[in-house]
Write a protein that holds these residues in place. Sequence first.
Motif, PDB file in Angstrom:
ATOM      1  N   THR A  79      45.089 -13.208 -15.770  1.00 14.37           N
ATOM      2  CA  THR A  79      45.235 -12.059 -16.671  1.00 14.37           C
ATOM      3  C   THR A  79      46.180 -10.991 -16.128  1.00 14.37           C
ATOM      4  O   THR A  79      46.369  -9.965 -16.771  1.00 14.37           O
ATOM      5  N   GLU A 190      40.324 -14.687 -22.875  1.00 10.27           N
ATOM      6  CA  GLU A 190      41.137 -15.880 -23.104  1.00 10.27           C
ATOM      7  C   GLU A 190      40.303 -17.165 -23.068  1.00 10.27           C
ATOM      8  O   GLU A 190      40.670 -18.165 -23.674  1.00 10.27           O
ATOM      9  N   PRO A 478      47.898 -18.495 -22.865  1.00 12.44           N
ATOM     10  CA  PRO A 478      46.730 -17.633 -22.628  1.00 12.44           C
ATOM     11  C   PRO A 478      45.810 -18.211 -21.549  1.00 12.44           C
ATOM     12  O   PRO A 478      45.342 -19.342 -21.639  1.00 12.44           O
ATOM     13  N   GLY A 479      45.613 -17.427 -20.479  1.00 16.93           N
ATOM     14  CA  GLY A 479      44.738 -17.861 -19.400  1.00 16.93           C
ATOM     15  C   GLY A 479      45.361 -18.824 -18.418  1.00 16.93           C
ATOM     16  O   GLY A 479      44.656 -19.401 -17.593  1.00 16.93           O
TER      17      GLY A 479
END
Length: 519
Positions: A79, A190, A478-479
Amino acid sequence: FTSGNWKLNVMPQTKPATSNDDEASMVARIPEKIQDQFTLFKSLPPEYSNSIIPSIESILATSEQTTVILDDDPTGTQTVYDIPVLTEWTSDVLIREFQRGTRAFYVLTNTRSMTPQNAAKVNSDIAKRVVAAAAQTAVTNGKNDKGANIVSFISRSDSCLRGHYPLEIDVLAEVIGGVDGHLVVPFFQEGGRYTIDDVHYCADDSAHLIPAAQTPFAKDLAFGFCNSNLRDYVEEKTNGRIKREDVISITLDDLRVGGPEVVRSKLSKLVNGAAAIVNAVSLRDMEVLALAYLQAEIFDGKRLLARSAASFVQARLGLAKRDILGANVIIGRGVEQQRKGGLIVVGSYVPKTTRQLESLIQSDIQTNLEKIELDVHCLIKSNDAKTQLLDQVLGKAENAISKGRNVVVYTSRKLLEGSTAAQSLEIGNAVSEALVSIVSRLTQQPKFIIAKGGITSSDVATKGLNIRRALVLGAAAPGVPVWRIGEDGKFPGMSYIVFPGNVGDDDELRNLVLRLATA
C-alpha cells in the motif's frame, strides 16, 4: 455453502490451548453470520467528511520521529510508495538508514515462516539495534536521546489474522521499556478484509463477507484461531491474559461520527499494555485512526504499538492513494532490457494462486509464454536428479528470456505433505531452494521478475536476488507492490514484483503479465 473463493466449513466450537481449564470465556462463541457486503455497507454511517492527510503530513513534517515497520513477509509493502525496504539489520545498515534521514522504512523479518522462538529473537535483535542506531544518530546530530523516544514501531502482519501475535508485540514492548497499549488493525481494503461491529471479515469474489474464523486461514496449522470477533480473538491469542471485556473497541461511530478527537480520547485510556481493536471499512477510517494515533503519541506522550495489516501503514505515513504504476514505469527505459522476456516464479499453493496460474497458462499465445513446471517429486529425490532437473529448467528459462519470451516457472500443483511437521518443512525448504537456485544462477537479466506468494517472494528477494535494500515504487496492481532493486542486489535497478498469493481476481496475474509483456 460454497463461496466465490472457498468451500465454507464452519469451524468447530473448540477451546484454544490454555493453561487454565476454567476459562470458559475463551471457548469460541457461536459463529457470526455470513453477510452480504453491499447490504451491510449501506447500513453504515457515512465516512468522516473532513480531509485528514494534510493534518497527518503537518505532524510528520515537524516531528523527529522515525517509523520502523517490521514486516513478517514481503507483501506488507503493498500500500506504500517511495519507502525503502531493508532485508538485513546489522547495526551498520540501520545506522546508515538513520543517517540518510529516512523518516520511515521497512525491515523484512519473514518471521511468519519461523518458529516462535526464532521469531522472538529476530524481533528482539532488530528492535534493540534500531533503538541503538537511532540513539547513536541522535548523539551524532548533537541531541541526547535514548532512541526509543524517536522511533515508532509497527508490527505489520496478516490481514487474515495469522502470524506471531501477541508474541511480536510483547517482544517489541519489552525492548522499548513497556507501552501504554497496542492496537489490532487487520483492515486491508485491497484484499477485502473488513472489521464491522468488532467482527473481522474476509470478502469473497461473490461479495459475501465471511467471518475470518470460518475461512481456511483460521485452519492454519501454525496460526489457527477460533474467533472472528477481535475482542474474543485477543483473549484467545493471549490465553486469557487480556480479557475480552478489557479490550477497547474503536468503533465505526468513533471514526466516522466522533472523528479524531473521540478516537484520541479512547487511545488516552490505554494503560499498562492494554489492547484495542479497530473497526474499519475504508481508507478514510484508517486516516482518522492514524491522525489520532499520531496525536496520542507525539502530543500526549502515549507509548503505543500497532499490530496491523498494510492499510494502516499507508495512513500512518500520510500517503494518499496513488494510481497503479504504468508498465513503462515498472519496466524502465533500458532498450536492451525491454528486448528480453520476463520471469514469473510461482511457489504459492493457495487455491487463488492456482486459478491465476491456470489463467496465465491459457493465455500463452497472447503473453508469449514459455511454461516450465517443476515436479516437486523430483526435487525431493536424489541430489543428482534434482541437480539435473534444475540445470534443464535454468537452460530453458535463459534461452527463452534471451529471445524475448516470458517464462513462468511453477511448482507442480499437488501439495506434498510429509507424515510429520518436520518432513513437511523439509519438502517446503526443498521447493524454496529450487526456485532460489534458478533465480540466483540467471545470467540473462529479465525484463521483470514476478514472485507469487509470500514465502516465495521473500526467498527469491533475499536469497535469489540478494536484495539488501530496495525502494517501493508503488503498485503494479491493487495490493501488488513493485520494488526497485538496490545497488547491492542482483540486477540493480530492475523491478521486482511481489505478488501475494491471495490478492486479485482469477485473471489478475495474466493481465499484469500481458501489460508488462507489451510495454
